[in-house]
Design a protein around this motif. Structure first.
Motif, short mmCIF file in Angstrom:
data_model
loop_
_atom_site.label_atom_id
_atom_site.label_comp_id
_atom_site.label_asym_id
_atom_site.label_seq_id
_atom_site.Cartn_x
_atom_site.Cartn_y
_atom_site.Cartn_z
N LEU A 132 -1.91 1.98 -4.96
CA LEU A 132 -1.24 3.28 -4.94
C LEU A 132 -2.31 4.29 -4.53
O LEU A 132 -3.28 4.49 -5.24
N TYR A 133 -2.12 4.88 -3.38
CA TYR A 133 -3.15 5.78 -2.86
C TYR A 133 -2.71 7.23 -2.96
O TYR A 133 -1.61 7.58 -2.54
N ILE A 134 -3.54 8.05 -3.54
CA ILE A 134 -3.22 9.46 -3.67
C ILE A 134 -4.33 10.28 -3.06
O ILE A 134 -5.43 10.40 -3.61
N ASP A 135 -4.05 10.82 -1.90
CA ASP A 135 -5.03 11.67 -1.23
C ASP A 135 -4.99 13.03 -1.91
O ASP A 135 -3.92 13.50 -2.27
N GLU A 136 -6.15 13.62 -2.09
CA GLU A 136 -6.25 14.93 -2.73
C GLU A 136 -5.59 14.93 -4.10
O GLU A 136 -4.75 15.77 -4.42
N ILE A 137 -5.99 14.00 -4.89
CA ILE A 137 -5.39 13.83 -6.22
C ILE A 137 -5.65 15.05 -7.09
O ILE A 137 -4.89 15.35 -8.01
N ASN A 138 -6.70 15.80 -6.75
CA ASN A 138 -6.97 17.00 -7.55
C ASN A 138 -5.91 18.08 -7.35
O ASN A 138 -5.85 19.04 -8.11
N LEU A 139 -5.07 17.91 -6.35
CA LEU A 139 -3.99 18.88 -6.13
C LEU A 139 -2.67 18.38 -6.69
O LEU A 139 -1.66 19.07 -6.63
N LEU A 140 -2.67 17.17 -7.24
CA LEU A 140 -1.43 16.61 -7.78
C LEU A 140 -1.13 17.26 -9.13
O LEU A 140 -2.03 17.57 -9.89
N GLU A 141 0.16 17.44 -9.41
CA GLU A 141 0.54 18.03 -10.69
C GLU A 141 -0.02 17.20 -11.84
O GLU A 141 0.05 15.97 -11.82
N ASP A 142 -0.51 17.88 -12.84
CA ASP A 142 -1.16 17.19 -13.94
C ASP A 142 -0.27 16.17 -14.64
O ASP A 142 -0.70 15.08 -14.99
N HIS A 143 1.00 16.55 -14.86
CA HIS A 143 1.84 15.63 -15.63
C HIS A 143 2.06 14.32 -14.88
O HIS A 143 2.20 13.27 -15.48
N LEU A 144 2.06 14.40 -13.55
CA LEU A 144 2.22 13.18 -12.76
C LEU A 144 0.97 12.31 -12.83
O LEU A 144 1.06 11.09 -12.93
N VAL A 145 -0.19 12.96 -12.78
CA VAL A 145 -1.43 12.19 -12.87
C VAL A 145 -1.49 11.47 -14.20
O VAL A 145 -1.82 10.28 -14.28
N ASP A 146 -1.12 12.18 -15.28
CA ASP A 146 -1.10 11.56 -16.60
C ASP A 146 -0.21 10.33 -16.60
O ASP A 146 -0.59 9.27 -17.09
N PHE B 59 0.87 -1.17 0.00
CA PHE B 59 0.00 0.00 0.00
C PHE B 59 0.91 1.22 0.00
O PHE B 59 1.59 1.50 0.98
N ILE B 60 0.98 1.90 -1.11
CA ILE B 60 1.91 3.01 -1.23
C ILE B 60 1.15 4.32 -1.22
O ILE B 60 0.23 4.54 -2.00
N ASP B 61 1.56 5.19 -0.30
CA ASP B 61 1.00 6.54 -0.22
C ASP B 61 1.81 7.42 -1.14
O ASP B 61 3.00 7.57 -0.95
N LEU B 62 1.21 7.98 -2.14
CA LEU B 62 1.97 8.87 -3.01
C LEU B 62 1.86 10.29 -2.47
O LEU B 62 0.78 10.86 -2.46
N PRO B 63 2.98 10.86 -2.00
CA PRO B 63 2.88 12.23 -1.49
C PRO B 63 2.63 13.20 -2.63
O PRO B 63 3.08 12.98 -3.76
N LEU B 64 1.90 14.27 -2.32
CA LEU B 64 1.47 15.20 -3.35
C LEU B 64 2.61 15.78 -4.17
O LEU B 64 2.48 16.00 -5.35
N GLY B 65 3.72 16.07 -3.54
CA GLY B 65 4.79 16.74 -4.27
C GLY B 65 5.87 15.80 -4.74
O GLY B 65 6.98 16.22 -5.01
N ALA B 66 5.55 14.52 -4.82
CA ALA B 66 6.56 13.55 -5.22
C ALA B 66 7.13 13.93 -6.59
O ALA B 66 6.38 14.33 -7.47
N THR B 67 8.43 13.84 -6.73
CA THR B 67 9.03 14.17 -8.01
C THR B 67 8.90 12.95 -8.93
O THR B 67 8.67 11.85 -8.49
N GLU B 68 9.09 13.22 -10.22
CA GLU B 68 8.99 12.15 -11.19
C GLU B 68 10.02 11.06 -10.87
O GLU B 68 9.74 9.87 -10.99
N ASP B 69 11.23 11.50 -10.47
CA ASP B 69 12.30 10.58 -10.05
C ASP B 69 11.81 9.54 -9.07
O ASP B 69 12.04 8.36 -9.21
N ARG B 70 11.17 10.08 -8.04
CA ARG B 70 10.72 9.24 -6.95
C ARG B 70 9.65 8.29 -7.41
O ARG B 70 9.54 7.18 -6.91
#
Lengths: 334, 525
Positions: A132-146, A90-101
């Motif tokens: 893969l859990y993303i809380d507040e996905i609407n605040l995640l950068e668009d390119h990451l969501v894509d 169960f992976i929490d994806l932090p909102l500001g995770a970089t593409e690297d991570r």
């Protein structure tokens, strides 16, 4: 870390729980998007589900969570050859995770220490075969969501960067949660989630009291509380496992497929994705409930969550998506 | 000890008592730096001397907080050295966070997850009127302003597990105050339980409601009809219903008495968390900062910052070729990478809608339709929209810049109509909003929908209406802000066109207020 709150102890929110169970039975349905206010149990339910699922067999030493004996691992030399088990990731994806991570990057340790060009797997590799859990996905950068949706759909993470060329399996269920009051998800992205559910605050005082009492019992002694729910959890776990085994063999009669097609066209759900998801979700429900084949009732029960976010509509007029589907279902019955 | 100090000490003590056990309280917001020492002393006395206390500066980066590469140690050792991160160091204890209102979403996300998992608690220090990111505010039980509350129960000792508190009462009180989050109710119950042994049930509940629920209240309870009667839920307490209900009522009354009569402020904070939560614009003030979007080759000087990890990555493959034999890294100038930031000039579309009587009800409906269409477009492009209505004697900002369609639609539906046309006020308000957006690094675009017939001056009189409108339009024209003037009068006259000219706005005459045509006109604008 505490024992997670038991999934079966969550009061109400039946639609959200059902959606999560269905993707646990058949991950091909796609991700789940949960809309709702804060404090309605979104995170709790997602975390609880991962804790509920039985441990999975995994190749020992593998950084990519390979199934024992799988041939496609990018680093097969790390396998010890033995099989072991691990909890469902169960992976929490932090909102500001970089593409690297997220996708992985050059392994600094190997590069600096041994002068080797090696790949260090990212969150996508860790989420393989899990959630893969993303809380507040609407605040995640668009390119990451894509990027996430691409990988979630193809089941494979393809990395071409820093002179590295790696591909590894990344099949996971993406669970997003968000509050429409704080900015919305683009419709293109929304469409790529398999199911979407809306959670709301419990209506009655009685229900709230029950929630509070369970929270309190859990707070006072998480272990004892979990023990109290152990039987229910075990039962549900077996039902999911049984559904997983059965889902491949469940028939979908032509009559049900026709109904799905009719329903999609009458509510104006664009594209084939709606019908596919509808069929898969109905099949997962049938498997979960030990039915021999999918019936119209299975289809009807999953229709709102499979189609709600795909209706062609004025994006300003979100009221009544559910109502429109229910009306269409009523028309079909008549 | 001031009034605020008592509350701060009590809240911190509750955190200390709860920490390492349930973690249900999550933490607290502290709005007065003077109270920090008092709070920390109280926390320490309750949590014991072993509980970790970790201070986090406001500029902490995600790696440092959630774990990652320890750069100094990595360079010294010549191999990557990881550190577990501050959250792990604070396991079972308290993270003390400065400047919590300015945190990056990533940091907020990491903290929220840590609180949810029960890893640690957070004491967030912010300025008095700052907006705490919503994801954090939701999870932190207490929010302490300077000088609120009563001090007389400061010396209460929280005792775990001894109290017996009625969960129904908590639910009833929370519901009556318009607080619906299960987290808040859980924190209230937990607080009351911790206090019950020394304060007694009623006082404990009152104190818990004041600490946890009062600052979240979105409505004032209706004193006349107690909530349990309005909800047609069966009362699980059965025969005790009267006693429990009366207790809840008394507590509710006590809490309500401390609430401001005009709850607009609290409601405002709760309804618009996104503005503060994202700190939008703030990040774009300096050209040297913004969203980090990676690194590029370059020498770190003139304000450019070294991207250390990327530099190491660039140097790593060459170490053997460069004849590295010891722990020392061979780094060449060509390996150096600097951080790259992106200052996205996102668009903010500001609608100024003439809702006056002369625009008539039907025309207003058409204008609303047009605005909805434009909103939908803005939504797809992820632009922000703001909505200003002018009617009667003034212009009103109905919707501060937002990306939420839900709120935009609501504001539009509630748009009132009738009265005169304070054109000057309308243009002035749009002007101010546009400049504010520009100051936040966004690209403003103003759309005025009006019939152009100014008949109310800035001072509310009618005499200088036209002159004021002209002055406001000319002032707007000076700014060079892109704009469109949509003439929605049935028979366009010269007024609208002249105003548009002064504003240097594209003039679109839409006698039919046709939404599609308007859409096309503004899109090309």
């Amino acid at each position: 870390m505490r024992t997670p709150f038991p999934f079966t102890a969550i009061v109400g929110q039946d639609e959200m729980k059902l959606a999560l169970l269905l993707v646990a039975v058949d991950a091909r349905i796609g991700g789940v998007m949960v809309f709702g206010d804060r404090g309605t149990g979104k995170s709790t339910a997602a975390r609880a589900l991962a804790g509920l699922l039985p441990p999975i067999p995994v190749a020992q030493g593998c950084a990519y969570g390979c199934v024992p004996g799988a041939s496609a691992c990018p680093a097969p030399d790390r396998h010890t050859g033995r099989a072991t088990t691990m909890p469902v990731p169960f992976i929490d994806l932090p909102l500001g995770a970089t593409e690297d991570r997220v996708v992985g990057a050059l392994d600094l340790e190997a590069a600096l220490g041994r002068g080797e060009k090696a790949f260090e797997p990212g969150l996508l590799a860790r989420a393989h075969r899990g959630f893969l859990y993303i809380d507040e996905i609407n605040l995640l950068e668009d390119h990451l969501v894509d990027l996430l949706l691409d990988v979630a759909q193809s089941g494979e993470n393809l990395v071409e960067r820093e002179g590295l060329s790696v591909r590894h399996a990344a099949r996971f269920v993406m669970v997003g949660s968000g509050n429409p009051e704080e900015g919305e998800l683009r419709p293109q992205l929304l469409d790529r989630f398999g199911l979407s559910v809306e959670v709301c605050t419990p209506a009655t005082i009685a229900e709230r009291v029950e929630i509070l009492k369970r929270c309190d019992a859990y707070d006072r002694d998480p272990t004892a509380f979990a023990a109290q729910w152990k039987r229910a959890e075990g039962k549900l776990r077996r039902a999911i496992a049984q559904g997983r085994d059965a889902v491949g063999a469940i028939e979908v009669p032509d009559m049900v497929l026709a109904r799905a097609a009719k329903l999609c066209s009458s509510v104006g759900a664009d594209g084939l994705r709606g019908e596919l998801t509808l069929m898969r979700a109905a099949r997962a429900l049938a498997a979960y409930e030990r039915a021999a084949s999918v019936t119209a009732s299975h289809l009807d029960r999953v229709a709102p969550m499979a189609l709600r976010h795909r209706l062609r509509r004025n994006p300003l007029d979100e009221t009544g998506s559910t109502a429109r589907i229910e009306r269409a279902l009523g028309d079909l019955a008549a | 000890m001031s009034a605020g100090a008592g509350d701060a000490a009590r809240a911190a003590m509750l955190l200390g008592r709860d920490g390492g056990r349930t973690m249900a309280l999550g933490g607290m917001v502290l709005r007065d730096p003077e109270l920090l020492d008092i709070a920390l002393t109280a926390w320490r006395s309750a949590a014991g001397s072993d509980a970790p206390l970790v201070r986090v500066p406001r500029n902490v980066d995600l790696d440092r907080l959630a774990g990652g590469l320890d750069l100094a140690a990595t360079l010294a050792a010549g191999r990557p050295v990881r550190h577990p991160g501050l959250i792990v160091s604070a396991t079972g204890g308290l993270l003390v966070l400065a400047g919590a209102d300015r945190l990056e979403p990533a940091i907020v996300g990491a903290l929220a997850a840590a609180i949810d998992r029960g890893d640690c608690m957070v004491l967030a220090m912010v300025d008095d009127d700052a907006v705490v990111p919503a994801a954090l505010a939701e999870r932190l039980a207490f929010d302490l302003r300077a000088g609120t509350g009563d001090a007389d129960v400061a010396n209460v000792v929280a005792v775990d597990g001894a109290g017996d508190v009625d969960a129904t009462g908590v639910c009833v009180i929370a519901t009556a105050l318009g607080v619906h989050s299960a987290r808040a109710m859980r924190a209230t119950l937990r607080t009351a339980v911790l206090l019950a042994a020394t304060l007694g049930r009623e006082a404990a509940l009152r104190c818990a409601a004041q600490l946890v629920l009062a600052h979240r209240a979105t409505q004032l309870p209706e004193a006349a009809s107690p909530p349990p009667e309005r909800e047609d839920a069966p009362d699980p307490q059965g025969g005790q219903a009267d006693g429990a209900g009366a207790l809840a009522d008394r507590v509710l009354e006590a809490v309500a008495a401390t609430l401001p009569a005009d709850l607009d402020l609290a409601g405002h904070g709760a309804a618009h968390p996104s503005n503060g939560a994202r700190g939008r614009g703030e990040r774009r003030r300096s050209p040297r900062s913004g969203r980090a979007i990676g690194a590029q080759p370059g020498v770190p000087r003139g304000g450019l910052r070294l991207a250390l990890v990327d530099t190491l990555r660039a140097a790593a493959p060459w170490q053997r070729l460069r004849g590295r034999s010891d722990a020392r890294l061979r780094i060449a100038r060509a390996d150096l990478r600097v951080r790259r930031f992106e200052n996205r000039a996102e668009a903010t579309t500001i609608f100024a809608v003439d809702a006056s009587g002369s625009s008539a009800v039907a025309r207003l409906a058409e204008a609303k339709g047009a605005v909805e269409l434009l909103l939908a477009r803005a939504y797809v492009r992820r632009a922000e929209v703001a909505l200003i209505a002018f009617r009667g004697e003034c212009a009103e900002l109905l919707l501060p810049p937002t990306r939420s369609l839900t709120r935009a639609r609501r504001a539009l539906a509630e748009l009132p109509g009738g009265g005169g046309t304070p054109m000057a006020a309308g243009i002035g308000a749009a002007h101010a909003q546009a400049e504010a957006a520009a100051a936040h690094g966004r690209t403003p675009f103003v759309v005025v929908l009006s019939d152009g017939r100014a008949n109310v001056a800035l001072d509310g009189s009618r005499a200088t209406a036209a002159a004021d409108a002209e002055a406001a339009a000319r002032a707007f024209g000076q700014t060079g802000i892109a704009a469109a003037f949509v003439d929605i009068s049935a028979r366009p006259r010269i007024d609208g066109e002249r105003l548009a000219g002064w504003m240097r706005a594209r003039y679109v005459a839409l006698p039919r207020g046709d939404a599609q045509a308007l859409h096309a006109a503004v899109r090309t604008g």
